[in-house]
Design an enzyme around this catalytic site. Structure first.
Site, mmCIF file in Angstrom:
data_model
loop_
_atom_site.group_PDB
_atom_site.id
_atom_site.type_symbol
_atom_site.label_atom_id
_atom_site.label_comp_id
_atom_site.label_asym_id
_atom_site.label_seq_id
_atom_site.Cartn_x
_atom_site.Cartn_y
_atom_site.Cartn_z
ATOM 1 N N ASN A 86 0.823 -1.187 0.000
ATOM 2 C CA ASN A 86 0.000 0.000 0.000
ATOM 3 C C ASN A 86 0.868 1.253 0.000
ATOM 4 O OD1 ASN A 86 -2.390 1.520 0.053
ATOM 5 N ND2 ASN A 86 -3.359 0.080 1.450
ATOM 6 N N HIS A 116 24.111 -0.963 11.101
ATOM 7 C CA HIS A 116 25.323 -0.204 11.424
ATOM 8 C C HIS A 116 26.094 -0.905 12.523
ATOM 9 C CE1 HIS A 116 24.033 3.210 8.972
ATOM 10 N NE2 HIS A 116 22.828 2.869 9.358
ATOM 11 N N THR A 166 11.703 -7.704 15.411
ATOM 12 C CA THR A 166 13.133 -7.730 15.703
ATOM 13 C C THR A 166 13.754 -9.114 15.534
ATOM 14 O OG1 THR A 166 12.747 -8.167 18.043
ATOM 15 C CG2 THR A 166 12.890 -5.844 17.360
ATOM 16 N N ARG A 181 5.778 -9.794 19.490
ATOM 17 C CA ARG A 181 5.753 -11.091 20.183
ATOM 18 C C ARG A 181 4.519 -11.860 19.733
ATOM 19 N NH1 ARG A 181 10.234 -10.658 22.703
ATOM 20 N NH2 ARG A 181 10.636 -9.257 24.447
#
Length: 184
Positions: A86, A116, A166, A181
């Site tokens: 979208n 990084h 993550t 989670r």
């Protein structure tokens, strides 16, 4: 001494410097393409699809990305048939991003491969690296989600709106929140 170009290092996921002339030229090319693509909102789907094939590594049939859309290079993006994104999505594609067939991605989703060094001395040298992102088939990613470098999302997974992913998400799993989670 490493004789590879900065682009070769980037594509391998190794430390590299992004403002070298070759990568700057690649970014300039995709920036010009983004201007054309982001002005294509009123063009027929077939014309926008042709533009996607011009810039991306692979584009399956029936892919639809609603402009505006933003990316780093384009050539590292691989989209399966029927994938949908979208408005206002971002893919930082310093390494490969794979999005499976039939996956639907809500507005303002960010898919990030650029990373990084944690060492401040390396960051001060303007070094960065990439970790690939793989998103399976028939995945739904809600608006505003952020997919971080190195994440793999399995087939049929669901990512809640606004979630920050993550770590890897197994196939068929629903995750929500920051950090994302599994839903209880």
């Amino acid at each position: 001494m490493d004789q590879r170009t900065q682009k070769q290092r980037m594509l391998a996921g190794d430390l590299y410097i992004a403002d070298c002339p070759e990568l700057a030229a690649d970014n300039q090319r995709i920036s010009a393409w983004m201007e054309r693509y982001n002005a294509s909102r009123t063009l027929p789907a077939e014309a926008r699809h042709a533009l996607l094939r011009e810039a991306f590594g692979a584009v399956g049939d029936g892919v639809n990305i609603r402009p505006p859309f933003f990316c780093d290079y384009g050539y590292n993006i691989h989209l399966g048939a029927g994938a949908f994104m979208n408005f206002n999505c971002v893919i930082l594609d310093v390494v490969k991003v794979t999005i499976g067939a039939g996956t639907q991605i809500g507005s303002a989703v960010q898919i990030l491969t650029a990373d990084h060094p944690r060492d401040p001395a390396q960051r001060a040298q303007m070094l960065e690296f990439g970790r690939p992102v793989t998103i399976g088939a028939n995945v739904w990613i809600g608006s505003g989600a952020i997919i971080l470098p190195g994440v793999t999302i399995g087939d049929h997974a669901l990512i809640g709106a606004g979630s920050v992913v993550t770590r890897d998400v197994p196939a068929g799993t629903t995750v929500v929140g920051n950090p994302a989670r599994p839903r209880p």
